[in-house]
Write an enzyme that holds these catalytic residues in place. Sequence first.
Site, mmCIF file in Angstrom:
data_model
loop_
_atom_site.group_PDB
_atom_site.id
_atom_site.type_symbol
_atom_site.label_atom_id
_atom_site.label_comp_id
_atom_site.label_asym_id
_atom_site.label_seq_id
_atom_site.Cartn_x
_atom_site.Cartn_y
_atom_site.Cartn_z
ATOM 1 N N GLU A 108 94.108 -4.083 57.885
ATOM 2 C CA GLU A 108 94.858 -2.832 57.952
ATOM 3 C C GLU A 108 93.941 -1.618 58.047
ATOM 4 O OE1 GLU A 108 95.326 -5.276 55.809
ATOM 5 O OE2 GLU A 108 97.460 -5.701 55.548
ATOM 6 N N LEU A 109 92.801 -1.683 57.328
ATOM 7 C CA LEU A 109 91.909 -0.517 57.333
ATOM 8 C C LEU A 109 91.293 -0.317 58.714
ATOM 9 C CD1 LEU A 109 90.618 1.780 55.768
ATOM 10 C CD2 LEU A 109 88.734 0.245 55.177
ATOM 11 N N ILE A 159 70.928 -10.188 80.125
ATOM 12 C CA ILE A 159 70.816 -11.005 78.917
ATOM 13 C C ILE A 159 71.939 -12.036 78.816
ATOM 14 C CG2 ILE A 159 70.563 -10.876 76.390
ATOM 15 C CD1 ILE A 159 68.217 -9.745 78.093
ATOM 16 N N GLY A 160 72.948 -11.924 79.637
ATOM 17 C CA GLY A 160 73.960 -12.990 79.644
ATOM 18 C C GLY A 160 75.371 -12.511 79.880
ATOM 19 N N GLU A 200 79.491 -14.941 80.920
ATOM 20 C CA GLU A 200 80.116 -15.290 79.629
ATOM 21 C C GLU A 200 81.556 -14.805 79.439
ATOM 22 O OE1 GLU A 200 77.512 -14.496 76.232
ATOM 23 O OE2 GLU A 200 75.731 -14.732 77.483
ATOM 24 N N CYS A 223 67.261 -9.762 69.195
ATOM 25 C CA CYS A 223 67.539 -8.328 69.063
ATOM 26 C C CYS A 223 67.639 -7.948 67.600
ATOM 27 C CB CYS A 223 68.744 -7.909 69.872
ATOM 28 S SG CYS A 223 70.201 -8.907 69.667
ATOM 29 N N GLU A 244 64.973 -6.674 72.340
ATOM 30 C CA GLU A 244 65.454 -5.310 72.235
ATOM 31 C C GLU A 244 64.230 -4.415 72.027
ATOM 32 O OE1 GLU A 244 68.599 -4.790 69.324
ATOM 33 O OE2 GLU A 244 67.684 -2.886 68.763
ATOM 34 N N HIS A 291 73.112 -0.054 73.821
ATOM 35 C CA HIS A 291 73.881 0.351 72.647
ATOM 36 C C HIS A 291 74.435 1.762 72.800
ATOM 37 C CE1 HIS A 291 71.205 -2.921 71.405
ATOM 38 N NE2 HIS A 291 72.276 -3.322 70.757
ATOM 39 N N CYS A 319 70.078 -6.039 75.765
ATOM 40 C CA CYS A 319 70.972 -7.015 75.138
ATOM 41 C C CYS A 319 72.110 -7.284 76.128
ATOM 42 C CB CYS A 319 71.502 -6.454 73.816
ATOM 43 S SG CYS A 319 72.315 -7.691 72.768
HETATM 44 N N1 GLN Z 1 73.696 -13.801 75.633
HETATM 45 C C1 GLN Z 1 74.321 -12.912 74.718
HETATM 46 C C2 GLN Z 1 74.987 -11.786 75.475
HETATM 47 O O1 GLN Z 1 74.484 -11.383 76.465
HETATM 48 C C3 GLN Z 1 73.331 -12.331 73.720
HETATM 49 C C4 GLN Z 1 73.998 -11.431 72.714
HETATM 50 C C5 GLN Z 1 73.107 -10.945 71.587
HETATM 51 O O2 GLN Z 1 71.914 -10.919 71.704
HETATM 52 N N2 GLN Z 1 73.670 -10.522 70.495
HETATM 53 O O3 GLN Z 1 76.003 -11.278 75.109
HETATM 54 ZN ZN ZN Z 2 70.756 -9.009 71.957
#
Ligand code: GLN
Ligand code: ZN
Length: 748
Positions: free
Chosen positions: A18-19, A427-428, A480, A639, A661, A690, A722
């Site tokens: 809820e929060l 990174i994926g 992914e 990371c 990272e 980020h 990332c």
């Molecule tokens: N392969 C993952 C992605 O690209 C790696 C995520 C992560 O490092 N937290 O989302």
């Molecule tokens: Zn990462």
Amino acid sequence: MNTIKTVLGYPRIGPARELKKAVEKYWSGDSDAAELETTARRLRADTWRDLAGRGLDVLPGNTFSYYDQMLDHVQLFGIVPDRFRGPSRLDTYFAMARGRDDVAPLELTKWFDTNYHYLVPELTEDTVFQLDPAKPLEDLTAARELGVDTRPVLIGPLTFLLLSKSVTPGFEPLSLLDRLLDAYADLLSQLESAGAEWVQLDEPALVQDRTPAELDALRRAYDRLATLTDRPRLLVATYFGDPGPALPVLTSTAVDGLAVDLVSAPGLVDQLAVLPSLRRKTVVAGVVDGRNVWRTHLGDALSTCTKLLGSVGQLAVSTSCSLQHVPYDVEAEDDLDPRVRERLAFARQKVDEVVVLGRALSEGPGVLVDLGNPSGGPVEESGLIREQSVRDRAAAIRPADRQRPPYDERRTAQESIGLPALATTTIGSFPQTADIRRARADLRTARIDAATYDELMRAEIARVIGLQEELGLDVLVHGEPERNDMVQYFAEQLDGFATTKHGWVQSYGSRCVRPPILYGEVSRPAPMTVPWTSYAQSLTERPVKGMLTGPVTILAWSFVRDDQPLAVTADQVALSLRDEVADLVSAGIRIVQVDEPALRELLPLRAAEQKAYLDWAVGAFRLATGGAPAGVQIHTHLCYSEFGAVIAGIDGLDADVTTLEAARSRMEILGDLAAAGFRRAVGPGVYDIHAPRVPSQEELADLIGRALAAVPGDRLWINPDCGLKTRGYAEVIPALRHLVEAARTARS
Ligand code: GLN
Ligand code: ZN
């Protein structure tokens, strides 16, 4: 004398999050502060009523927070950096947590070795503490009005300073101790006037290695607080480990009580039982695990408590730490295998365990049967847990299984993949769009069938492959889209794991996660990623990188078995991943990435235990990847920064390519890696994913230039920091365009 029954803290996000919902609604402007406060008050009152109704004698107070308890203390002590000041107290608070326009938020980092994150207070040599005690005072009064006495919980002064960061170079936060103690003294006197009988000061920093100067500061702090005349009784809580040399320091002061974590430091009880200084103090015995989800072995917990009975002034039975690290209620999990479910205790059930233990100490062990099976725990012999073939396979692991051919041999064998210098990759994950989330939700609620879902995911993969070709990236990924979460996705397919429907735990602010529950021997009934990866590879001539989550990260973000060493569980997970790598290779995949973003997180809090950890953690990764032939390129990704302590471990992973990272720290890590003798290829992230912005080509070129100063071009990869799942295409496309362009320019 009756044993007191209490807990050190409780979840606050609400049984149905809820929060989270209320806070996000406020952020988006769809509700006002009054509506948010109403929800907060209701959640807090519900918790008090529930805990009191279950039979606790003393409830922890001030455990509610809109975002984070460390952040609450920034306002409590009036040390809000000027850049965050906003129109209201609440807006200032959220500005520190989330930033505002061009103002970056406070740094977010992990709370000890948990997956909870706190905001890091900023201190300077000019910091003046100005007490603003409205929150804890109001909390105390609000509970009182409901007829409930609470023990306000505060972060202790040592932990507060040690976890803060100095923004004046060379300045030690600890030198502010005396000034900070003035504020604590004032706060304690106000809490006492408002009727608090006890106050809990959390000092988990004491279970880490502390210097003599820090221990001296500890003594000074509690000598001073304990000799105040206007104060509630002081309970100092250490948890997540053994306070070691801090213990005699604390017991030599006149504090009234000590809470200890007898789950992570079971040997401590014998030491406590013979300490004369505890004869006049209250000892809060943390015998119910606040961080894991297994039922307590009540018989063992009772005998631990019994050792203290009679040798300490007053005994209280409690949880090892705050229950904020576990979900609310097992009762909500109606889909779990009953054989798993009956072994579980979430926050509510743990409170019941504390209560029955407290009663057993006063009324005799007979009352333990009130909670049913008095032993509990995941260890019972049952077909569910013991899978002999898995244990046999683990027993047959040889050192050679963790060893790939020499790096130079691999490098030569991998030349046929045909990659340029300064190869570009990601990174994926690619952005998880609303369409992807909807498809997953529709599959869950059976609005679409599995075949339709597969079609939607394949279409997404084809789109992402097409985009990467168009952008000109060298090593492609499938993106992914099929993964709800990088750990849960694997946990759902591996034997030995259960996943919950409502088992949410706060990770930071409004972000909650549902850690899978690893209850038995781990094995892989079928390939987990091969169809998606092969499909992606079938669409392109360029190499597609297979994408797996590593054994350490799978453990770090799950609730794990506590009946065998983590190292043993890690090897079981690693063997399943090893089979997956083999299947990817058989399917023609030449590059496999095994992510270990949580390698740093599980690092033990005491330096003396770190090497042993890195040995098994690195060993598990190498077991997962050790079967890959020389010509297959193994990547890993790490990371959450602060790699310093695990540099040797990173080298030990022996991956062909390590992406890290690094954008925020502007490539600092490269110097550290070079100093540690690291000589394999590395991809320090040049695009900070980020932040919701598009880095310019010049910015990227500058970072690439810095990286090239530390790493030769044929060992340097160009990639984001990332995964891209939390970003939108509006930023990702131009950012990757700049990245590929900057790499091309650097190459020529
Ligand atoms: N392969 C993952 C992605 O690209 C790696 C995520 C992560 O490092 N937290 O989302
Ligand atoms: Zn990462």
